[in-house]
Design an enzyme around this catalytic site. Sequence first.
Site, PDB file in Angstrom:
ATOM      1  N   ARG A  99      12.385  -1.958   9.889  1.00  0.00           N
ATOM      2  CA  ARG A  99      11.539  -1.167  10.778  1.00  0.00           C
ATOM      3  C   ARG A  99      11.442  -1.878  12.125  1.00  0.00           C
ATOM      4  O   ARG A  99      11.395  -3.096  12.161  1.00  0.00           O
ATOM      5  CB  ARG A  99      10.134  -1.078  10.155  1.00  0.00           C
ATOM      6  N   LYS A 154       0.811  -1.223   0.000  1.00  0.00           N
ATOM      7  CA  LYS A 154       0.000   0.000   0.000  1.00  0.00           C
ATOM      8  C   LYS A 154       0.842   1.269   0.000  1.00  0.00           C
ATOM      9  O   LYS A 154       0.597   2.172  -0.776  1.00  0.00           O
ATOM     10  CB  LYS A 154      -0.794   0.078   1.324  1.00  0.00           C
TER      11      LYS A 154
HETATM   12  P1  ADP Z   1       1.618  -1.456   8.100  1.00  0.00           P
HETATM   13  O1  ADP Z   1       0.402  -1.216   7.279  1.00  0.00           O
HETATM   14  O2  ADP Z   1       2.796  -1.879   7.292  1.00  0.00           O
HETATM   15  O3  ADP Z   1       1.388  -2.312   9.307  1.00  0.00           O
HETATM   16  P2  ADP Z   1       1.676   1.387   8.874  1.00  0.00           P
HETATM   17  O4  ADP Z   1       2.922   2.110   8.574  1.00  0.00           O
HETATM   18  O5  ADP Z   1       0.454   1.738   8.096  1.00  0.00           O
HETATM   19  O6  ADP Z   1       2.080  -0.129   8.778  1.00  0.00           O
HETATM   20  O7  ADP Z   1       1.312   1.540  10.436  1.00  0.00           O
HETATM   21  C1  ADP Z   1       2.238   1.207  11.442  1.00  0.00           C
HETATM   22  C2  ADP Z   1       1.546   1.183  12.811  1.00  0.00           C
HETATM   23  O8  ADP Z   1       0.998   2.482  13.120  1.00  0.00           O
HETATM   24  C3  ADP Z   1       0.368   0.229  12.948  1.00  0.00           C
HETATM   25  O9  ADP Z   1       0.784  -1.089  13.225  1.00  0.00           O
HETATM   26  C4  ADP Z   1      -0.400   0.879  14.111  1.00  0.00           C
HETATM   27  O10 ADP Z   1       0.191   0.595  15.357  1.00  0.00           O
HETATM   28  C5  ADP Z   1      -0.229   2.366  13.864  1.00  0.00           C
HETATM   29  N1  ADP Z   1      -1.336   2.966  13.052  1.00  0.00           N
HETATM   30  C6  ADP Z   1      -1.234   3.509  11.811  1.00  0.00           C
HETATM   31  N2  ADP Z   1      -2.427   3.956  11.374  1.00  0.00           N
HETATM   32  C7  ADP Z   1      -3.317   3.686  12.354  1.00  0.00           C
HETATM   33  C8  ADP Z   1      -4.733   3.870  12.500  1.00  0.00           C
HETATM   34  N3  ADP Z   1      -5.491   4.442  11.537  1.00  0.00           N
HETATM   35  N4  ADP Z   1      -5.316   3.442  13.658  1.00  0.00           N
HETATM   36  C9  ADP Z   1      -4.598   2.883  14.635  1.00  0.00           C
HETATM   37  N5  ADP Z   1      -3.280   2.667  14.573  1.00  0.00           N
HETATM   38  C10 ADP Z   1      -2.622   3.054  13.440  1.00  0.00           C
END
Ligand code: ADP
Length: 212
Positions: A156, A13
């Site tokens: 990460r 994504k």
């Molecule tokens: P991925 O989709 O690769 O797991 P992201 O970079 O989108 O990683 O998100 C990393 C972390 O940030 C998630 O595992 C969560 O802890 C937090 N996070 C991101 N967006 C949200 C959201 N909309 N609601 C709750 N937690 C979020």
Amino acid sequence: MICIFLGAPGSGKGTQAKRVCASRGMKYIGTGEILRENVAAGTELGKKVKAILEEGHLVDDSTMIAIIEEEIKNEDSFLMDGFPRTVCQAEALGELFGKYGKNLGAVIFLDVDVEEVTKRILGRFSCPSCGKDYNVHIDDIKDKRCSVCGGELLQRSDDTEDTVRERIEEYSRKTAPLKEFYEKKNILINVRGTGNPVKIFERITEALDNKN
Ligand code: ADP
């Protein structure tokens, strides 16, 4: 245009969302990236969410909704990557769109199965100096050095095996139901997220062009 990208962690994504934003002049709003920047800068928000991110759990809905309101209220053309992640967030987003007079144009669901995403995440590396991303299953990075700037490649801190398992479980429990949520609104576009990244980008571009 206003667009949401949905998909499991590691579905690609982030990579695809940034390409779409660059090619269409849309603002990229990645909530994971916003949270990680706050952790790195040691802000109040960063201190609050650091452990949550490292355990692979979700940050609470009201914190995330407040962040997103600030990000979107003055924007007309943007793409959200990582938000909404729960039905509560999706409902709140609908209310924010009403409040600020915005219309959701498309929801892209990047479809990749769980085994594939786990493998991808555990192979994911990036260069902290220039930001270039790598994957051991695609790129030759035996020396763990960046081919662009020579920086040392790192994973990460939430890309460990235990955290990945937890993030995928959180995704299945709380985020996967959003697919049906947006399907019912007739706005979801399913895009196959496997194969050549250039081809995936073309599939997304075609889907968005058909929406316009
Ligand atoms: P991925 O989709 O690769 O797991 P992201 O970079 O989108 O990683 O998100 C990393 C972390 O940030 C998630 O595992 C969560 O802890 C937090 N996070 C991101 N967006 C949200 C959201 N909309 N609601 C709750 N937690 C979020």
